[in-house]
Motif scaffolding. Structure first.
Motif, PDB file in Angstrom:
ATOM      1  N   ALA A 153       0.824  -1.212   0.000  1.00 21.83           N
ATOM      2  CA  ALA A 153       0.000   0.000   0.000  1.00 21.83           C
ATOM      3  C   ALA A 153       0.855   1.259   0.000  1.00 21.83           C
ATOM      4  O   ALA A 153       0.551   2.226  -0.705  1.00 21.83           O
ATOM      5  CB  ALA A 153      -0.950   0.001   1.198  1.00 21.83           C
ATOM      6  N   THR A 159       0.397   3.920  -2.943  1.00 24.13           N
ATOM      7  CA  THR A 159      -0.297   5.180  -2.668  1.00 24.13           C
ATOM      8  C   THR A 159       0.521   6.193  -1.886  1.00 24.13           C
ATOM      9  O   THR A 159       0.086   7.333  -1.729  1.00 24.13           O
ATOM     10  CB  THR A 159      -1.586   4.912  -1.860  1.00 24.13           C
ATOM     11  OG1 THR A 159      -1.215   4.458  -0.552  1.00 24.13           O
ATOM     12  CG2 THR A 159      -2.474   3.885  -2.543  1.00 24.13           C
ATOM     13  N   THR A 166       1.096   5.800   1.352  1.00 27.56           N
ATOM     14  CA  THR A 166       0.706   5.655   2.751  1.00 27.56           C
ATOM     15  C   THR A 166       0.138   4.258   2.985  1.00 27.56           C
ATOM     16  O   THR A 166      -0.363   3.630   2.060  1.00 27.56           O
ATOM     17  CB  THR A 166      -0.315   6.727   3.179  1.00 27.56           C
ATOM     18  OG1 THR A 166      -0.574   6.597   4.581  1.00 27.56           O
ATOM     19  CG2 THR A 166      -1.616   6.626   2.409  1.00 27.56           C
ATOM     20  N   ARG A 183      -2.482   3.533   4.706  1.00 32.28           N
ATOM     21  CA  ARG A 183      -3.947   3.605   4.759  1.00 32.28           C
ATOM     22  C   ARG A 183      -4.542   2.765   5.876  1.00 32.28           C
ATOM     23  O   ARG A 183      -5.644   2.246   5.745  1.00 32.28           O
ATOM     24  CB  ARG A 183      -4.567   3.174   3.426  1.00 32.28           C
ATOM     25  CG  ARG A 183      -4.169   3.989   2.250  1.00 32.28           C
ATOM     26  CD  ARG A 183      -4.851   3.506   1.005  1.00 32.28           C
ATOM     27  NE  ARG A 183      -4.772   2.049   0.919  1.00 32.28           N
ATOM     28  CZ  ARG A 183      -4.721   1.380  -0.207  1.00 32.28           C
ATOM     29  NH1 ARG A 183      -4.757   2.001  -1.350  1.00 32.28           N
ATOM     30  NH2 ARG A 183      -4.672   0.067  -0.213  1.00 32.28           N
ATOM     31  N   GLU A 206      -3.772  -0.218   6.876  1.00 28.70           N
ATOM     32  CA  GLU A 206      -3.879  -1.651   6.565  1.00 28.70           C
ATOM     33  C   GLU A 206      -3.677  -2.452   7.858  1.00 28.70           C
ATOM     34  O   GLU A 206      -2.761  -2.174   8.624  1.00 28.70           O
ATOM     35  CB  GLU A 206      -2.799  -2.060   5.550  1.00 28.70           C
ATOM     36  CG  GLU A 206      -2.947  -1.436   4.179  1.00 28.70           C
ATOM     37  CD  GLU A 206      -3.872  -2.208   3.266  1.00 28.70           C
ATOM     38  OE1 GLU A 206      -4.085  -3.410   3.488  1.00 28.70           O
ATOM     39  OE2 GLU A 206      -4.386  -1.582   2.332  1.00 28.70           O
TER      40      GLU A 206
END
Length: 193
Positions: A55, A59, A61, A63, A65
């Motif tokens: 991730a 992206t 970051t 996020r 997860e």
């Protein structure tokens, strides 16, 4: 750090994948040097953590997860890791991601530094798993040397409140690269625990 960590991450994850394939069902409840995990929980952490690594590469970051994988069946760990490993490798291919800043749990840092830390994490957990399942094959010492240099740069020598690794413990005289890395991360081999 000037070394491109991408080839090392590829090697570290290939080594981890090979080790995951060596885990036998009767070993899933065995202890690991990481006291809060048995083998099954460590496998979940490895798969879940690699999702976070992917991730960040995709992206910039994590996020949020989850750092676990409760949905993976006991006979599916190697396959689940293989899938997320490919995703992570693809996510970190670009020079742009390596040069840009990313947000990880410990702050905003350059992508190259983040992936170096992810090499260290992968190598450390590979050692944890290897110790737990009886060291089925020799691990790549160059990966441990790189990871130890990364750990020494990133982690203070003293107490590490709020960090995922304990304070360093003494490594035995003549310790190899993996045992020195483990000691810096506050771990001891199960044979000495």
């Amino acid at each position: 750090m000037t070394t491109d960590p991408r080839p090392l991450y590829t090697r570290a994850t290939a080594q981890a994948a090979r080790l995951l394939e060596a885990v036998r069902p009767e070993q899933l409840s065995a202890p690991t040097p990481c006291a809060e995990y048995d083998v099954r929980a460590l496998l979940g952490h490895i798969v879940g953590g690699t999702r976070g690594i992917a991730a960040v590469g995709e992206t910039g970051t994590e996020r949020g997860e989850p750092v676990a994988a409760p949905e993976v069946p006991d006979d599916g760990w190697a396959g689940a890791y293989g899938e997320v490993r490919e995703r992570a490798l693809k996510a970190w291919e670009s020079d742009e991601r390596m040069a840009s800043s990313v947000t990880v749990p410990w702050g905003k840092i350059p992508g190259r530094a983040a992936l170096s830390a992810f090499v260290m994490e992968t190598v450390a957990h590979t050692w944890d798993l290897s110790e737990a399942i009886g060291r089925p094959f020799a691990l790549d010492p160059e990966l441990a040397e790189f990871s130890l240099a990364t750990a020494r740069e990133a982690l203070p020598e003293g107490p590490r409140e709020g960090r995922p690794f304990g304070a360093p413990v003494p490594a035995p005289e003549g310790a190899g690269a993996y045992e020195r890395l483990a000691a810096w991360l506050g771990r001891v081999p199960l044979s000495r625990a």
